[in-house]
Design a protein around this motif. Structure first.
Motif, PDB file in Angstrom:
ATOM      1  N   MET A  87       4.123  -9.708   3.589  1.00 38.00           N
ATOM      2  CA  MET A  87       3.736  -8.343   3.916  1.00 38.00           C
ATOM      3  C   MET A  87       4.966  -7.457   4.138  1.00 38.00           C
ATOM      4  N   LEU A  88       5.943  -7.984   4.849  1.00 42.03           N
ATOM      5  CA  LEU A  88       7.155  -7.215   5.114  1.00 42.03           C
ATOM      6  C   LEU A  88       7.901  -6.906   3.817  1.00 42.03           C
ATOM      7  N   THR A  89       7.941  -7.883   2.924  1.00 47.88           N
ATOM      8  CA  THR A  89       8.615  -7.670   1.638  1.00 47.88           C
ATOM      9  C   THR A  89       7.917  -6.589   0.829  1.00 47.88           C
ATOM     10  N   GLN A 144       9.375  -2.927  -0.203  1.00 45.64           N
ATOM     11  CA  GLN A 144       9.452  -2.585  -1.621  1.00 45.64           C
ATOM     12  C   GLN A 144       8.810  -1.242  -1.914  1.00 45.64           C
ATOM     13  N   HIS A 145       7.695  -0.948  -1.232  1.00 48.23           N
ATOM     14  CA  HIS A 145       6.944   0.274  -1.525  1.00 48.23           C
ATOM     15  C   HIS A 145       7.114   1.357  -0.458  1.00 48.23           C
ATOM     16  N   PHE A 152      -4.724  -9.781   2.114  1.00 43.71           N
ATOM     17  CA  PHE A 152      -4.438 -11.018   1.389  1.00 43.71           C
ATOM     18  C   PHE A 152      -5.407 -11.233   0.233  1.00 43.71           C
ATOM     19  N   SER A 153      -6.701 -10.949   0.457  1.00 41.41           N
ATOM     20  CA  SER A 153      -7.709 -11.229  -0.566  1.00 41.41           C
ATOM     21  C   SER A 153      -7.558 -10.337  -1.790  1.00 41.41           C
ATOM     22  N   ASN A 154      -6.888  -9.209  -1.620  1.00 43.45           N
ATOM     23  CA  ASN A 154      -6.653  -8.300  -2.750  1.00 43.45           C
ATOM     24  C   ASN A 154      -5.283  -8.511  -3.396  1.00 43.45           C
ATOM     25  N   GLY A 155      -4.482  -9.432  -2.814  1.00 43.80           N
ATOM     26  CA  GLY A 155      -3.100  -9.605  -3.250  1.00 43.80           C
ATOM     27  C   GLY A 155      -2.218  -8.685  -2.429  1.00 43.80           C
ATOM     28  N   VAL A 156      -1.303  -9.241  -1.656  1.00 46.32           N
ATOM     29  CA  VAL A 156      -0.546  -8.450  -0.685  1.00 46.32           C
ATOM     30  C   VAL A 156       0.229  -7.316  -1.360  1.00 46.32           C
ATOM     31  N   GLU A 157       1.001  -7.659  -2.376  1.00 40.18           N
ATOM     32  CA  GLU A 157       1.822  -6.629  -3.031  1.00 40.18           C
ATOM     33  C   GLU A 157       0.944  -5.566  -3.683  1.00 40.18           C
TER      34      GLU A 157
END
Length: 266
Positions: free
Chosen positions: A138-140, A144-145, A106-111
């Motif tokens: 997180m699931l999204t 996506q990746h 989260f602290s780094n940006g989830v995506e």
């Protein structure tokens, strides 16, 4: 087929359970950690579970807490964990799963974090303190990746929650065979066959069992019932025992891991 799925299919074809090996990334330093990972791969592990060092690893017992502390004191960062994965990828296609905590993501940006993990060569994410109900972002990002998700089932998990966990996991299900934290145990939990059967009623994914498994005989017993067996603390202890002689650690780790891997044949 992705690398994680391939590993379990191969193990099943060879009439054995998959062996999932845990190490804390960067323990006790970058070079030693890379050598340790390569030693495990050479010993025949099927999946490498890399713990991302964290200052407050609530799911971990003393062995893995100290490993994370050594890694952090040795200068390990999120960027260097990705670098470690890239180095492993130069010589191996072993599936790599991050064992991490949500604050680090989260602290780094989830995506951004999931994208960076995928680019480095990570195949799956096990986020210890992220329940399915709160995992939407997180699931999204993982979908996506194309990063597989791993979720935990505990002995205390109600049967009513199993369909929800099965619906969001895409890599495998990790059954924590004991309440509490990670660590070596003298005896296995007694309800593993029943627990694995209960989980399989709600998923077609592989079910692996971890927490407290540390000997070849314990691996053998679990392998009779599960698709995979996770060993962590027993391997981390080899690193701890060779802090004063790091050059000898990879060979010793290889030997210990090879004996554990041999226990997966059913």
């Amino acid at each position: 087929m992705d690398r994680i799925a391939e590993a379990f299919v191969r193990a099943r074809r060879e009439k054995r359970a998959a062996f999932v090996a845990y190490l804390c990334a960067g323990d006790p330093d970058f070079a030693s950690s890379l050598a340790a990972c390569r030693a495990l791969i050479a010993a025949g592990i099927d999946v490498l579970e890399l713990g991302v060092p964290f200052s407050d690893p609530l799911a971990d017992g003393l062995t893995n807490q100290l490993a994370a502390q050594r890694a952090l004191e040795g200068g390990m960062t999120s960027a260097k964990v990705f670098e470690l994965v890239r180095e492993i990828r130069k010589t191996s296609q072993v599936p790599i799963v991050f064992y991490t905590y949500y604050n680090l993501v989260f602290s780094n940006g989830v995506e951004a974090y999931v994208r960076a993990a995928k680019a480095a060569g990570v195949d799956g994410m096990l986020t210890l303190d992220l329940p399915p109900e709160e995992a939407g972002e997180m699931l999204t990002a993982c979908k996506q990746h194309d990063v597989k998700t791993v979720f935990i089932v505990a002995p205390t998990t109600p049967t009513t929650r199993l369909p929800k966990i099965g619906a969001v996991a895409t890599g495998f299900i990790y059954y924590v065979s004991r309440e509490g934290v990670t660590g070596v145990r003298d005896q296995l939990a007694t309800n593993i066959p029943e627990a694995v059967a209960r989980i399989r009623e709600h998923t077609n994914l592989p079910v692996v069992v971890g927490f407290g498994i540390s000997t070849a005989q314990q691996v053998r017993e679990v392998a009779r019932h599960a698709d995979g067996v996770v060993v962590g603390s027993a391997l981390v202890n080899v690193i701890r025992d060779h802090l004063g002689n790091r050059g000898a650690m990879p060979a010793k780790l290889h030997g210990v891991a090879a004996k554990l891997v041999a226990g997966t044949v059913v």
